[in-house]
Design an enzyme around this catalytic site. Structure first.
Site, PDB file in Angstrom:
ATOM      1  CG  ASP A 129      -2.116   0.998   0.890  1.00 54.85           C
ATOM      2  OD1 ASP A 129      -2.895   0.722  -0.041  1.00 54.85           O
ATOM      3  OD2 ASP A 129      -2.208   2.056   1.559  1.00 54.85           O
ATOM      4  N   GLY A 134       1.131   6.716 -12.078  1.00 54.21           N
ATOM      5  CA  GLY A 134       0.619   7.557 -10.989  1.00 54.21           C
ATOM      6  C   GLY A 134       1.177   8.971 -11.002  1.00 54.21           C
ATOM      7  CG  ASP A 165       6.321   7.505 -11.068  1.00 58.42           C
ATOM      8  OD1 ASP A 165       6.435   7.724  -9.844  1.00 58.42           O
ATOM      9  OD2 ASP A 165       6.456   6.368 -11.566  1.00 58.42           O
TER      10      ASP A 165
HETATM   11  P1  IMP Z   1      -2.874   1.830  -3.535  1.00 62.18           P
HETATM   12  O1  IMP Z   1      -3.189   0.853  -4.609  1.00 62.18           O
HETATM   13  O2  IMP Z   1      -3.989   2.174  -2.641  1.00 62.18           O
HETATM   14  O3  IMP Z   1      -1.615   1.465  -2.788  1.00 62.18           O
HETATM   15  O4  IMP Z   1      -2.609   3.190  -4.318  1.00 62.18           O
HETATM   16  C1  IMP Z   1      -1.372   3.645  -4.610  1.00 62.18           C
HETATM   17  C2  IMP Z   1      -1.507   4.971  -5.350  1.00 62.18           C
HETATM   18  O5  IMP Z   1      -0.456   5.821  -4.898  1.00 62.18           O
HETATM   19  C3  IMP Z   1      -1.275   4.796  -6.839  1.00 62.18           C
HETATM   20  O6  IMP Z   1      -2.475   4.618  -7.536  1.00 62.18           O
HETATM   21  C4  IMP Z   1      -0.593   6.086  -7.208  1.00 62.18           C
HETATM   22  O7  IMP Z   1      -1.545   7.104  -7.376  1.00 62.18           O
HETATM   23  C5  IMP Z   1       0.237   6.406  -5.975  1.00 62.18           C
HETATM   24  N1  IMP Z   1       1.563   5.788  -6.038  1.00 62.18           N
HETATM   25  C6  IMP Z   1       2.049   4.780  -5.245  1.00 62.18           C
HETATM   26  N2  IMP Z   1       3.305   4.471  -5.615  1.00 62.18           N
HETATM   27  C7  IMP Z   1       3.603   5.262  -6.659  1.00 62.18           C
HETATM   28  C8  IMP Z   1       4.757   5.383  -7.469  1.00 62.18           C
HETATM   29  O8  IMP Z   1       5.764   4.667  -7.343  1.00 62.18           O
HETATM   30  N3  IMP Z   1       4.703   6.332  -8.419  1.00 62.18           N
HETATM   31  C9  IMP Z   1       3.619   7.134  -8.591  1.00 62.18           C
HETATM   32  N4  IMP Z   1       2.503   7.048  -7.892  1.00 62.18           N
HETATM   33  C10 IMP Z   1       2.498   6.107  -6.913  1.00 62.18           C
END
Ligand code: IMP
Length: 201
Positions: free
Chosen positions: A71, A153, A155
């Site tokens: 997460d 995301g 980045d």
């Molecule tokens: P999760 O699936 O709830 O963990 O959501 C993670 C969200 O955080 C992603 O959809 C991205 O928007 C952002 N995120 C997490 N890691 C990265 C990364 O390495 N690069 C860019 N965005 C990230």
């Protein structure tokens, strides 16, 4: 060969995890590769740790496999650490990365303090009920416009400390060498070696 289920359907995360977490005799299996697993786990915990554990726990119970979950998200100081655990749905449920990035730029219009960090918690759950977590973070700043075509995301808007380029402009290997996910997964490879050994790795 020890199979570890990776509790994500985010193909970008999965690719990064596969690239970084390469251990002899350990095979990462994606949630998409196993039929009958829950489509989505509701991420309603208030912390990265809570959501990572929830995802790993639910898919571990459903699959009977040792299961790992990531997460992660972005914390922006000037926004009171938002979007945080809501990073994936910052611009609304079901929104895409472009909408999230556009909202982030709007919220930071005219704001001088662009300090931010990516955070990642990796959880590991065993079918016998044992659970572990590890974290990693990467400091940086939010740019004034998206730059680069790599990564995913936020980045294109995130320049890691000491670099003029965004994560989306840097090579994947360079991103992984310093990213929140890279740090957490390299810790996991070291600190969880004894757990994997118990399973014959
Ligand atoms: P999760 O699936 O709830 O963990 O959501 C993670 C969200 O955080 C992603 O959809 C991205 O928007 C952002 N995120 C997490 N890691 C990265 C990364 O390495 N690069 C860019 N965005 C990230």
């Amino acid at each position: 060969m020890l199979k570890i289920l990776v509790a994500t359907r985010n193909q970008h995360k999965l690719a990064e995890i596969r690239e970084i977490f390469q251990i002899a005799n350990l095979q990462l299996v994606a949630a998409d590769e196993i039929a009958g697993l829950p489509e989505d786990v509701v991420e309603d915990a208030a912390t990265f740790e809570g959501n990572a554990l929830k995802k790993a726990r639910e898919l571990c119970q459903a699959s009977g496999l040792l299961t790992m979950a990531d997460d992660s998200g972005l914390e922006v100081d000037a926004l009171g650490l938002a979007p945080g655990v809501c990073s994936a749905r910052y611009a609304g449920e079901g929104c895409d990365h472009a909408a999230n990035n556009a909202k982030l730029l709007r919220e930071l219009e005219g704001v001088a303090n662009r300090r931010a960090r990516f955070r990642c918690v990796i959880a590991l759950c065993a079918p016998d009920g044992r659970e572990w977590t590890l974290d990693g973070s990467c400091e940086g700043t939010i740019l004034h416009q998206p730059r680069g075509g790599g990564g995913f995301g936020y980045d294109p808007l995130f320049a890691p400390e000491g670099y003029p380029q965004s994560f989306a402009e840097l090579d994947a290997a360079v991103k992984n060498s310093m990213s929140h996910r890279g740090i957490a997964l390299r810790k996991a490879a070291l600190q969880w070696a004894a757990i994997f050994k118990d399973y014959g790795v």
